[in-house]
Write an enzyme that holds these catalytic residues in place. Structure first.
Site: not given
Ligand code: PGA
Length: 233
Positions: A67, A109, A111, A116
């Protein structure tokens, strides 16, 4: 789905790195999907270490980013190298023979990538509006909350499910609820990581804190411990 629980972040990172090495040992020109976010950093550091020790070779590897924020210049330190465009991105993945191993983090959340809550479980690479939760979570990487982009281009859930192998890493208690929902809850677009339940070769590698909400923990540990001696399918 394989669930692997490791004592801490370092061991979680090593276990995930070993899966990458295993794929490269059988396919030196593998196509890897790389996750951004902070969780896979230890995994990447371990891969660098193994590379420096001459134990893994990336010279024939192709990578795709999972992403990317929209609205940051490519040289912005928080840019994930802005080069994805919806149309050609999916085509390029297909031209490269598809992704062999996709590394994933998970949002608080639930995702995967920037899919999302509410994202279609068959979605493809596209523009997404980030949730308030994700903007809050990622604000720590930016000087001010207002600097966090509201939009991102992300592989879709369907794009991710097309990868031959999935490895999701999660660490810390802020991920415990999302991990429990993704692994043991219903498959739902409200928790897009739950789509991993639909994949034939998905490993979820978590540390103790991220595993805290799992009810079947004893069983996962039993399976993992017995794996070396298990009959080959
Ligand atoms: P993080 O992000 O590894 O920085 O916690 C994970 C994500 O949002 O997919």
């Amino acid at each position: 789905m394989e669930v692997v629980i490791k004592r801490d972040y370092g061991l979680m990172s090593k276990a995930a790195a070993q899966l990458v090495v295993d794929v490269l040992n059988t396919k030196p020109n593998a196509v890897l999907g790389m996750a951004t976010g902070s969780t896979p950093l230890g995994l990447y550091q371990e891969l660098v270490r193994l590379h420096q020790a001459g134990q893994v070779d990336f010279s024939r590897v192709t990578t795709f980013n999972l992403d990317e924020y929209v609205g940051l210049s490519a040289n912005h330190p928080q840019s994930y190298h802005y080069f994805m465009h919806e149309q050609w991105y999916e085509r390029r993945i297909a031209e490269c023979g598809g992704i062999d191993l996709q590394i994933l983090g998970i949002g608080s959340d639930g995702h995967i990538a920037f899919n999302e809550p509410g994202s279609s479980l068959s979605s493809r690479t596209r523009l997404k509006t980030l949730s308030k939760q994700t903007i809050d979570d990622n604000a720590r990487f930016f000087e001010r909350r207002e600097d966090v982009p509201v939009y991102a281009i992300t592989m879709g859930v369907g794009t991710i499910l097309d990868a031959r192998k999935l490895v999701l890493v999660a660490s810390g208690k802020t991920k415990a609820k999302a991990i429990a929902q993704a692994v043991e809850g219903p498959v739902t677009s409200m928790v897009t990581a739950s789509a991993l339940q639909l994949h034939r070769d998905a490993s979820v590698i978590v540390d103790e804190q991220a595993a805290a909400g799992l009810t079947m923990r004893d069983y996962y540990e039993f399976i993992y411990a017995a794996k070396p001696a298990a009959p080959k399918a």
